[in-house]
Design a protein around this motif. Structure first.
Motif, PDB file in Angstrom:
ATOM      1  N   PRO A 188      55.082  -0.182  -9.791  1.00  0.00           N
ATOM      2  CA  PRO A 188      56.314   0.006  -9.012  1.00  0.00           C
ATOM      3  C   PRO A 188      56.101   0.231  -7.522  1.00  0.00           C
ATOM      4  O   PRO A 188      56.775  -0.389  -6.688  1.00  0.00           O
ATOM      5  CB  PRO A 188      56.958   1.228  -9.676  1.00  0.00           C
ATOM      6  CG  PRO A 188      56.468   1.177 -11.087  1.00  0.00           C
ATOM      7  CD  PRO A 188      55.066   0.649 -11.002  1.00  0.00           C
ATOM      8  N   SER A 189      55.167   1.093  -7.148  1.00  0.00           N
ATOM      9  CA  SER A 189      54.959   1.377  -5.727  1.00  0.00           C
ATOM     10  C   SER A 189      54.395   0.162  -4.997  1.00  0.00           C
ATOM     11  O   SER A 189      54.811  -0.149  -3.870  1.00  0.00           O
ATOM     12  CB  SER A 189      54.023   2.573  -5.558  1.00  0.00           C
ATOM     13  OG  SER A 189      52.770   2.306  -6.164  1.00  0.00           O
ATOM     14  N   GLU A 190      53.461  -0.547  -5.641  1.00  0.00           N
ATOM     15  CA  GLU A 190      52.866  -1.726  -5.029  1.00  0.00           C
ATOM     16  C   GLU A 190      53.892  -2.841  -4.907  1.00  0.00           C
ATOM     17  O   GLU A 190      53.964  -3.539  -3.887  1.00  0.00           O
ATOM     18  CB  GLU A 190      51.672  -2.198  -5.859  1.00  0.00           C
ATOM     19  CG  GLU A 190      50.835  -3.257  -5.184  1.00  0.00           C
ATOM     20  CD  GLU A 190      50.199  -2.773  -3.893  1.00  0.00           C
ATOM     21  OE1 GLU A 190      50.297  -3.507  -2.890  1.00  0.00           O
ATOM     22  OE2 GLU A 190      49.646  -1.660  -3.888  1.00  0.00           O
ATOM     23  N   ARG A 191      54.702  -2.998  -5.949  1.00  0.00           N
ATOM     24  CA  ARG A 191      55.735  -4.032  -5.915  1.00  0.00           C
ATOM     25  C   ARG A 191      56.745  -3.747  -4.805  1.00  0.00           C
ATOM     26  O   ARG A 191      57.168  -4.664  -4.087  1.00  0.00           O
ATOM     27  CB  ARG A 191      56.443  -4.114  -7.266  1.00  0.00           C
ATOM     28  CG  ARG A 191      57.592  -5.102  -7.241  1.00  0.00           C
ATOM     29  CD  ARG A 191      58.295  -5.274  -8.561  1.00  0.00           C
ATOM     30  NE  ARG A 191      59.531  -6.002  -8.354  1.00  0.00           N
ATOM     31  CZ  ARG A 191      59.612  -7.303  -8.096  1.00  0.00           C
ATOM     32  NH1 ARG A 191      58.515  -8.016  -8.034  1.00  0.00           N
ATOM     33  NH2 ARG A 191      60.768  -7.898  -7.900  1.00  0.00           N
ATOM     34  N   ALA A 192      57.140  -2.498  -4.649  1.00  0.00           N
ATOM     35  CA  ALA A 192      58.100  -2.134  -3.607  1.00  0.00           C
ATOM     36  C   ALA A 192      57.567  -2.502  -2.224  1.00  0.00           C
ATOM     37  O   ALA A 192      58.316  -3.000  -1.360  1.00  0.00           O
ATOM     38  CB  ALA A 192      58.418  -0.643  -3.683  1.00  0.00           C
ATOM     39  N   GLU A 193      56.286  -2.272  -2.007  1.00  0.00           N
ATOM     40  CA  GLU A 193      55.691  -2.615  -0.714  1.00  0.00           C
ATOM     41  C   GLU A 193      55.647  -4.133  -0.508  1.00  0.00           C
ATOM     42  O   GLU A 193      55.874  -4.630   0.595  1.00  0.00           O
ATOM     43  CB  GLU A 193      54.280  -2.037  -0.619  1.00  0.00           C
ATOM     44  CG  GLU A 193      54.248  -0.540  -0.347  1.00  0.00           C
ATOM     45  CD  GLU A 193      54.961  -0.190   0.953  1.00  0.00           C
ATOM     46  OE1 GLU A 193      54.641  -0.788   2.004  1.00  0.00           O
ATOM     47  OE2 GLU A 193      55.857   0.680   0.913  1.00  0.00           O
ATOM     48  N   MET A 194      55.361  -4.881  -1.583  1.00  0.00           N
ATOM     49  CA  MET A 194      55.339  -6.330  -1.471  1.00  0.00           C
ATOM     50  C   MET A 194      56.729  -6.887  -1.185  1.00  0.00           C
ATOM     51  O   MET A 194      56.888  -7.822  -0.383  1.00  0.00           O
ATOM     52  CB  MET A 194      54.773  -6.952  -2.753  1.00  0.00           C
ATOM     53  CG  MET A 194      53.282  -6.739  -2.954  1.00  0.00           C
ATOM     54  SD  MET A 194      52.266  -7.477  -1.629  1.00  0.00           S
ATOM     55  CE  MET A 194      52.624  -9.220  -1.823  1.00  0.00           C
ATOM     56  N   VAL A 195      57.747  -6.327  -1.833  1.00  0.00           N
ATOM     57  CA  VAL A 195      59.123  -6.760  -1.584  1.00  0.00           C
ATOM     58  C   VAL A 195      59.502  -6.492  -0.132  1.00  0.00           C
ATOM     59  O   VAL A 195      60.106  -7.342   0.540  1.00  0.00           O
ATOM     60  CB  VAL A 195      60.104  -6.052  -2.544  1.00  0.00           C
ATOM     61  CG1 VAL A 195      61.546  -6.243  -2.093  1.00  0.00           C
ATOM     62  CG2 VAL A 195      59.922  -6.574  -3.968  1.00  0.00           C
ATOM     63  N   ARG A 196      59.133  -5.310   0.363  1.00  0.00           N
ATOM     64  CA  ARG A 196      59.436  -4.975   1.759  1.00  0.00           C
ATOM     65  C   ARG A 196      58.747  -5.948   2.706  1.00  0.00           C
ATOM     66  O   ARG A 196      59.368  -6.485   3.634  1.00  0.00           O
ATOM     67  CB  ARG A 196      58.991  -3.539   2.048  1.00  0.00           C
ATOM     68  CG  ARG A 196      59.284  -3.082   3.483  1.00  0.00           C
ATOM     69  CD  ARG A 196      58.674  -1.718   3.770  1.00  0.00           C
ATOM     70  NE  ARG A 196      57.223  -1.759   3.652  1.00  0.00           N
ATOM     71  CZ  ARG A 196      56.421  -2.250   4.592  1.00  0.00           C
ATOM     72  NH1 ARG A 196      56.926  -2.753   5.714  1.00  0.00           N
ATOM     73  NH2 ARG A 196      55.117  -2.250   4.427  1.00  0.00           N
ATOM     74  N   MET A 197      57.460  -6.204   2.486  1.00  0.00           N
ATOM     75  CA  MET A 197      56.709  -7.095   3.365  1.00  0.00           C
ATOM     76  C   MET A 197      57.245  -8.527   3.292  1.00  0.00           C
ATOM     77  O   MET A 197      57.430  -9.186   4.325  1.00  0.00           O
ATOM     78  CB  MET A 197      55.233  -7.070   3.000  1.00  0.00           C
ATOM     79  CG  MET A 197      54.369  -7.908   3.928  1.00  0.00           C
ATOM     80  SD  MET A 197      52.599  -7.791   3.561  1.00  0.00           S
ATOM     81  CE  MET A 197      52.535  -8.785   2.064  1.00  0.00           C
TER      82      MET A 197
END
Length: 210
Positions: A189-198
């Protein structure tokens, strides 16, 4: 399931075959999936499978149509009319990326079809028709953003859709090889959230007028 019940519910039988085949094809591909196993999962027999779909290859095409149709139906729940262009693009991108995350079987089916050089998608005019509404939605948003002076001119909707789609597709379809080779789970979840933001920032950085 007895034959009399099958005859009384042809649509139900056809749907069970389709859903069973979708799972088998997603897991084993066209050549790895077994007709007898599909029939068993669907609580019917091979004869009914051939009766409804003609052949294993035609069933595979029907499964692809069903998978793309489900994506199109889900997209129809998006109501982006009246939403500011930047927010509308963001919502559309997040919808596509979330759909890929929640439906990895779709990506496995597409990956398998790429091994066949899109032989079975090419036999289906329905799939091309299903993709058109998504691209039309994107075109409308791009036009509104350009008229408002927010988006750069001459953005090709189809190319932009491919770029948008690819940003979400890659980390789902390559999740396991990415984790094995890079040591990071991009589905966390945390890694995915960062990828979505980027990825959102990447899309908007290209799109916004300087």
């Amino acid at each position: 399931m007895n034959q009399s019940k099958i005859k009384r519910d042809p649509e139900g039988t056809r749907r069970r075959i389709l859903l069973a085949a979708a799972e088998e094809f997603a897991n084993g591909g066209l050549f790895g999936a077994r007709v007898d196993q599909i029939a068993r999962r669907a609580e019917t027999n091979e004869r009914m499978l051939y009766y409804y779909f003609g052949s294993k290859e035609q069933l595979f095409t029907a499964v692809l149509e069903h998978a793309f149709g489900a994506l199109t139906e889900a997209e129809k729940t998006l109501d982006l009319n009246g939403i500011a262009p930047v927010e509308a693009i963001t919502r559309l991108a997040h919808f596509v990326w979330d759909y890929y995350r929640d439906h990895p079987d779709l990506l496995r089916l597409i990956n398998n079809e790429n091994l066949h050089e899109a032989r079975y998608i090419q036999k289906s005019s329905r799939i091309r028709e299903m993709i058109s509404p998504m691209v039309a939605t994107l075109s409308s948003i791009l036009e509104r953003g350009q008229r408002a002076g927010l988006f750069r001119a001459n953005v090709d909707p189809l190319r932009f859709y491919v770029a948008l789609s690819g940003l979400g597709y890659y980390i789902v379809s390559n999740r396991f090889t990415l984790e094995a080779s890079l040591g990071r789970d991009f589905n966390a979840p945390s890694e995915r959230a960062e990828m979505v933001r980027m990825n959102t920032e990447l899309l908007l950085a290209y799109l916004m007028r300087k």
